[in-house]
Design a protein around this motif. Structure first.
Motif, mmCIF file in Angstrom:
data_model
loop_
_atom_site.group_PDB
_atom_site.id
_atom_site.type_symbol
_atom_site.label_atom_id
_atom_site.label_comp_id
_atom_site.label_asym_id
_atom_site.label_seq_id
_atom_site.Cartn_x
_atom_site.Cartn_y
_atom_site.Cartn_z
ATOM 1 N N GLU A 1 10.088 4.919 20.998
ATOM 2 C CA GLU A 1 9.245 6.119 20.987
ATOM 3 C C GLU A 1 9.883 7.206 20.128
ATOM 4 O OE1 GLU A 1 7.167 9.210 24.160
ATOM 5 O OE2 GLU A 1 7.926 7.265 24.854
ATOM 6 N N LEU A 2 9.056 7.856 19.307
ATOM 7 C CA LEU A 2 9.548 8.935 18.445
ATOM 8 C C LEU A 2 9.622 10.243 19.219
ATOM 9 C CD1 LEU A 2 7.760 8.289 15.018
ATOM 10 C CD2 LEU A 2 10.103 7.781 15.676
ATOM 11 N N SER A 3 10.558 11.087 18.811
ATOM 12 C CA SER A 3 10.738 12.396 19.444
ATOM 13 C C SER A 3 10.068 13.484 18.610
ATOM 14 C CB SER A 3 12.225 12.710 19.591
ATOM 15 O OG SER A 3 12.806 12.912 18.301
ATOM 16 N N VAL A 4 9.975 14.668 19.170
ATOM 17 C CA VAL A 4 9.429 15.811 18.431
ATOM 18 C C VAL A 4 10.260 16.069 17.184
ATOM 19 C CG1 VAL A 4 8.995 18.297 18.516
ATOM 20 C CG2 VAL A 4 8.421 16.854 20.483
ATOM 21 N N ASN A 5 11.581 15.962 17.308
ATOM 22 C CA ASN A 5 12.462 16.212 16.154
ATOM 23 C C ASN A 5 12.201 15.229 15.020
ATOM 24 O OD1 ASN A 5 13.740 18.393 17.304
ATOM 25 N ND2 ASN A 5 15.398 17.179 18.205
ATOM 26 N N ASP A 6 11.796 14.004 15.357
ATOM 27 C CA ASP A 6 11.511 13.011 14.325
ATOM 28 C C ASP A 6 10.309 13.417 13.468
ATOM 29 O OD1 ASP A 6 13.545 11.200 15.072
ATOM 30 O OD2 ASP A 6 12.292 10.399 16.681
ATOM 31 N N LEU A 7 9.378 14.151 14.079
ATOM 32 C CA LEU A 7 8.121 14.488 13.390
ATOM 33 C C LEU A 7 7.944 15.990 13.188
ATOM 34 C CD1 LEU A 7 5.700 12.016 15.242
ATOM 35 C CD2 LEU A 7 6.736 11.723 12.994
ATOM 36 N N ILE A 8 8.994 16.757 13.410
ATOM 37 C CA ILE A 8 8.887 18.221 13.336
ATOM 38 C C ILE A 8 8.423 18.698 11.960
ATOM 39 C CG2 ILE A 8 11.292 18.615 12.645
ATOM 40 C CD1 ILE A 8 9.268 20.706 15.198
ATOM 41 N N PHE A 9 8.696 17.922 10.923
ATOM 42 C CA PHE A 9 8.302 18.298 9.562
ATOM 43 C C PHE A 9 6.781 18.366 9.403
ATOM 44 C CE2 PHE A 9 8.563 13.696 9.632
ATOM 45 C CZ PHE A 9 7.439 13.300 8.912
ATOM 46 N N LEU A 10 6.036 17.786 10.340
ATOM 47 C CA LEU A 10 4.572 17.801 10.257
ATOM 48 C C LEU A 10 3.980 19.129 10.714
ATOM 49 C CD1 LEU A 10 3.784 14.254 11.712
ATOM 50 C CD2 LEU A 10 3.707 14.939 9.304
ATOM 51 N N LYS A 11 4.776 19.940 11.366
ATOM 52 C CA LYS A 11 4.288 21.195 11.946
ATOM 53 C C LYS A 11 3.697 22.123 10.895
ATOM 54 C CE LYS A 11 3.891 23.872 15.601
ATOM 55 N NZ LYS A 11 2.968 23.531 16.693
ATOM 56 N N LYS A 12 4.135 22.001 9.653
ATOM 57 C CA LYS A 12 3.664 22.904 8.593
ATOM 58 C C LYS A 12 2.242 22.587 8.125
ATOM 59 C CE LYS A 12 5.852 20.044 5.010
ATOM 60 N NZ LYS A 12 6.903 19.979 3.976
ATOM 61 N N PHE B 1 0.810 -1.231 0.000
ATOM 62 C CA PHE B 1 0.000 0.000 0.000
ATOM 63 C C PHE B 1 0.839 1.275 0.000
ATOM 64 C CE2 PHE B 1 -2.385 -3.197 2.545
ATOM 65 C CZ PHE B 1 -3.391 -3.467 1.621
ATOM 66 N N LEU B 2 2.175 1.147 -0.127
ATOM 67 C CA LEU B 2 3.035 2.326 -0.136
ATOM 68 C C LEU B 2 2.768 3.155 -1.390
ATOM 69 C CD1 LEU B 2 5.429 3.873 1.203
ATOM 70 C CD2 LEU B 2 6.944 2.520 -0.277
ATOM 71 N N ARG B 3 2.454 4.440 -1.181
ATOM 72 C CA ARG B 3 2.236 5.362 -2.286
ATOM 73 C C ARG B 3 3.480 6.240 -2.457
ATOM 74 N NH1 ARG B 3 -2.901 8.405 0.001
ATOM 75 N NH2 ARG B 3 -1.213 8.954 1.438
ATOM 76 N N GLU B 4 3.603 6.857 -3.619
ATOM 77 C CA GLU B 4 4.789 7.658 -3.912
ATOM 78 C C GLU B 4 4.961 8.785 -2.898
ATOM 79 O OE1 GLU B 4 6.728 10.224 -7.609
ATOM 80 O OE2 GLU B 4 4.933 9.015 -7.928
ATOM 81 N N GLN B 5 3.849 9.370 -2.435
ATOM 82 C CA GLN B 5 3.919 10.506 -1.522
ATOM 83 C C GLN B 5 4.028 10.118 -0.047
ATOM 84 O OE1 GLN B 5 1.274 9.457 -3.219
ATOM 85 N NE2 GLN B 5 -0.690 10.172 -2.376
ATOM 86 N N ASP B 6 3.940 8.833 0.253
ATOM 87 C CA ASP B 6 4.018 8.392 1.649
ATOM 88 C C ASP B 6 5.421 8.601 2.215
ATOM 89 O OD1 ASP B 6 1.407 7.665 1.476
ATOM 90 O OD2 ASP B 6 1.752 5.498 1.555
ATOM 91 N N ILE B 7 5.486 8.679 3.536
ATOM 92 C CA ILE B 7 6.757 8.900 4.230
ATOM 93 C C ILE B 7 7.118 7.642 5.019
ATOM 94 C CG2 ILE B 7 7.928 10.296 5.997
ATOM 95 C CD1 ILE B 7 5.769 12.500 5.248
ATOM 96 N N VAL B 8 8.350 7.181 4.877
ATOM 97 C CA VAL B 8 8.833 6.014 5.615
ATOM 98 C C VAL B 8 9.876 6.471 6.625
ATOM 99 C CG1 VAL B 8 9.954 3.767 5.481
ATOM 100 C CG2 VAL B 8 8.417 4.501 3.641
ATOM 101 N N LEU B 9 9.599 6.209 7.903
ATOM 102 C CA LEU B 9 10.552 6.527 8.962
ATOM 103 C C LEU B 9 11.174 5.232 9.459
ATOM 104 C CD1 LEU B 9 8.652 9.193 11.132
ATOM 105 C CD2 LEU B 9 10.436 9.586 9.438
ATOM 106 N N PRO B 10 12.476 5.056 9.297
ATOM 107 C CA PRO B 10 13.123 3.807 9.764
ATOM 108 C C PRO B 10 13.222 3.780 11.285
ATOM 109 C CG PRO B 10 14.756 5.329 8.893
ATOM 110 C CD PRO B 10 13.430 5.954 8.622
ATOM 111 N N GLN B 11 13.136 2.581 11.840
ATOM 112 C CA GLN B 11 13.303 2.402 13.279
ATOM 113 C C GLN B 11 14.787 2.262 13.595
ATOM 114 O OE1 GLN B 11 10.900 -0.834 14.726
ATOM 115 N NE2 GLN B 11 9.011 -0.030 13.827
ATOM 116 N N ALA B 12 15.221 2.932 14.635
ATOM 117 C CA ALA B 12 16.633 2.870 15.037
ATOM 118 C C ALA B 12 16.950 1.492 15.605
ATOM 119 C CB ALA B 12 16.924 3.946 16.079
#
Length: 342
Positions: A76-87, A46-57
């Motif tokens: 657990e993800l940090s704010v910095n991991d998802l800061i790009f969503l703020k826009k 179900f991965l679409r071209e516009q989807d975002i993949v965040l790798p697990q550490a």
């Protein structure tokens, strides 16, 4: 525009992935929605071209160690991991696991967020304490950390809670007292498929465990190997116990008729028409989705009541689906095999 963030791929490769699959199908993200996959998998259905993949550490990464030292779950993800969503200005936010909650709440302090609980570790921890169940330290620590996070989410009045079972939701309601801010996304059994696959079976001297041996499951499997199987083997000397899945090689004791095979790479289920499958869950929590597969495929199995949470009692028929207290397992399993071996 909506946000959907998932903790694994949506597939049938494991119980966790099956749960994500059901969520993805239920939510049906639209073209304009932002979808995030938190996974290291190289093949993402179900991965679409516009989807975002965040790798697990990795487990020993600085990020994970920092989380652990801060009293948080390692993934657990940090704010910095998802800061790009703020826009973005999202209409709805669906958080398909609790590990995303803290970062999303910081980024969107006033937004209503849907959070899905794949387990309710608070309830498991409470049960452990009441029953004095001993667990290995790693799982106990994981449970403690996630229970603290869950309770933080429970107290957040701007969170809509989604549970996998009535038992988990009832625990939440009993502790918080709210009836209006939660629901259950239950897993429906395909009854037509189940009835079509329920053909007569003849049990032979085989018992099967199918699944990986994570830390919390290891205790249950060890209990079966040390307390239950020897008693059954005394009654039926030719009885064999076969284990399939990650980590099962550690249980390999051919001299005791215990065979740890490791990963099972075929698409069918081993000895499905001649073995009794087991789910010796001693602590419960969440929903054991492999049982839905056993039900739909017509595979006979026995589970503890804790392991059967999330399923309707009507499915227990004492022919394909046996549910029995762990204290009665030896007697019950012997009686099940008596039908075909005597």
């Amino acid at each position: 525009m909506n946000l959907f963030i998932f903790p694994a791929i949506a597939s049938f490769s494991g119980g966790y992935e099956i749960a994500v699959y059901h969520a993805y199908k239920k939510l049906k993200p639209k073209e304009e929605d932002v979808v995030i996959w938190y996974t290291n998998s190289t093949e993402i259905p179900f991965l679409r071209e516009q989807d975002i993949v965040l790798p697990q550490a990795s487990l020993k990464s600085i990020k994970n160690i920092k989380n652990i030292l801060s009293g948080r779950f390692s993934k657990e993800l940090s704010v910095n991991d998802l800061i790009f969503l703020k826009k973005y200005d999202f209409n709805n936010i669906h958080c398909d696991e609790v590990v995303f909650y803290r970062a999303l709440r910081t980024l969107f302090p006033d937004k209503l967020i849907n959070v899905r609980f794949h387990n309710c570790f608070s309830r498991i921890l409470h049960r452990k304490e009441l029953l004095n169940i001993k667990l290995d330290f790693r799982f106990w620590l994981k449970m403690k950390v996630l229970a603290m996070l869950e309770r933080k989410i429970f107290r957040d009045k701007n969170i809509y809670k989604i549970f996998l079972s009535d038992e988990d939701r009832d625990y939440y309601k009993a502790n918080i007292g709210n009836n209006y801010d939660s629901e259950v996304w239950s897993f429906k059994i395909d009854l037509e498929k189940m009835n079509a696959n329920r053909k007569n079976y003849v049990l032979k001297n085989k018992i099967v465990w199918f699944g990986g041996i994570e830390s919390h499951k290891k205790k249950s499997v060890e209990w079966f190997v040390t307390k239950v199987f020897p008693e059954i083997k005394n009654h039926y000397p030719k009885m064999e116990f076969h284990l399939y899945g990650r980590g099962t090689e550690d249980f390999n004791l051919p001299q005791k008729s215990i065979f740890g095979h490791g990963f099972y790479l075929k698409e069918d289920f081993p000895f499905s028409t001649e073995a009794l499958y087991i789910n010796p869950d001693l602590i419960g929590g969440g929903v054991k989705l492999k049982l839905s597969t056993y039900l739909e495929e017509g595979i006979p199995f026995i589970s503890t009541p804790f392991g059967f949470e999330g399923y309707k009692k009507e499915l227990r028929d004492d022919k394909y689906c046996f549910v029995e207290e762990d204290s009665n397992w030896v007697e019950k399993i012997i009686s099940i095999f008596d039908v075909d071996l005597n």
